[in-house]
Design an enzyme around this catalytic site. Structure first.
Site, PDB file in Angstrom:
ATOM      1  N   HIS A 143       1.010  -1.167  -0.156  1.00 29.13           N
ATOM      2  CA  HIS A 143      -0.043   0.143  -0.012  1.00 29.13           C
ATOM      3  C   HIS A 143       0.780   1.093  -0.093  1.00 29.13           C
ATOM      4  O   HIS A 143       0.554   2.174  -0.758  1.00 29.13           O
ATOM      5  CB  HIS A 143      -0.886  -0.070   1.332  1.00 29.13           C
ATOM      6  CG  HIS A 143      -2.136  -0.872   1.107  1.00 29.13           C
ATOM      7  ND1 HIS A 143      -2.152  -2.117   0.641  1.00 29.13           N
ATOM      8  CD2 HIS A 143      -3.488  -0.462   1.127  1.00 29.13           C
ATOM      9  CE1 HIS A 143      -3.548  -2.526   0.763  1.00 29.13           C
ATOM     10  NE2 HIS A 143      -4.191  -1.559   0.707  1.00 29.13           N
ATOM     11  N   HIS A 192       0.130  -3.923   8.966  1.00 36.21           N
ATOM     12  CA  HIS A 192       1.568  -3.877   8.680  1.00 36.21           C
ATOM     13  C   HIS A 192       2.446  -3.144   9.957  1.00 36.21           C
ATOM     14  O   HIS A 192       1.690  -2.586  10.764  1.00 36.21           O
ATOM     15  CB  HIS A 192       1.719  -2.740   7.591  1.00 36.21           C
ATOM     16  CG  HIS A 192       1.839  -3.473   6.167  1.00 36.21           C
ATOM     17  ND1 HIS A 192       2.827  -4.295   5.595  1.00 36.21           N
ATOM     18  CD2 HIS A 192       0.815  -3.284   5.041  1.00 36.21           C
ATOM     19  CE1 HIS A 192       2.100  -4.688   4.492  1.00 36.21           C
ATOM     20  NE2 HIS A 192       1.462  -4.180   4.087  1.00 36.21           N
TER      21      HIS A 192
END
Length: 236
Positions: A143, A192
């Site tokens: 991302h 993450h």
């Protein structure tokens, strides 16, 4: 030594402020990515990751979680499979913007491939506390990396093509804010680590700068070849 320093300063003086800034940014991103790799895989330091997870947990709420899911979508695979091709079609419609269409297509594709290659190289598992079910590996964040490549290119296009200062800085600010929120949303949702996101940002900017440079060289070569062919046609 003095002669070498003098020659270096003379060479530096020939470079534009933009070239110096780009070079420094490239070097900084290279150092940041290397530092993240060292912290995670050599020293195995989790201090930054734990600190950001704790900060995110301190203001977690149902509304905030929904907002972060929405923000995260704007750099998801589902979104990036649609948005770049749509922009390519829009830019390809205008003759003066067709090279931007090619840049969007190439940078979106190559940054995705590079991210998958890096993930398979480092093989870092995702946090076990992840709030979303995502099967791919964690380092560097896709991302962050692909988002920077895509939205960073849009910032570059706005910088080059939008001449009204108000609209230029408004769009640049909004795109930059979206990029920051995308990175934070990945930490907030625990999909993450913070180090994944920082490494993704660094590698995304690195690849964006390199890709723009190579595409500009290709564009220049193509235009010179095109003009040479037209000149030959006129002379024949």
């Amino acid at each position: 030594m003095k002669r070498l320093t003098k020659r270096f300063l003379e060479l530096l003086a020939l470079l534009s402020a933009e070239a110096v800034l780009i070079g420094m940014t490239f070097l900084l991103c290279l150092l940041v990515f290397g530092y993240m790799v060292q912290e995670v895989f050599v020293y195995k330091d989790t201090g930054l990751d734990n600190a950001l997870f704790s900060y995110a947990a301190s203001h977690r709420s149902e509304g905030m979680t929904h907002f972060m899911r929405v923000i995260s979508f704007f750099a998801s695979a589902d979104y990036l499979l649609v948005a770049p091709p749509l922009l390519v079609m829009v830019f390809a419609w205008f003759h003066s913007l067709r090279w931007y269409a090619l840049k969007i297509l190439m940078i979106a594709f190559t940054s995705t491939m590079l991210n998958q290659l890096l993930k398979s190289l480092f093989e870092r598992p995702r946090p076990i506390t992840a709030m979303l079910k995502e099967s791919s590996l964690s380092f560097p964040s896709g991302h962050a990396m692909i988002g920077v490549s895509f939205y960073g290119l849009l910032i570059y296009i706005v910088w080059r093509e939008v001449h009204n200062p108000f609209w230029k800085w408004l769009w640049i600010s909004l795109l930059a804010l979206l990029l920051l929120l995308i990175g934070y949303s990945r930490v907030y949702l625990n999909v993450h680590y913070a180090t994944d996101v920082l490494a993704g940002y660094a590698m995304g900017i690195l690849w964006l700068l390199l890709a723009i440079y190579l595409m500009k060289k290709l564009e220049k070569f193509y235009r010179q070849k095109y003009m040479a062919e037209k000149l030959e046609e006129l002379e024949s």
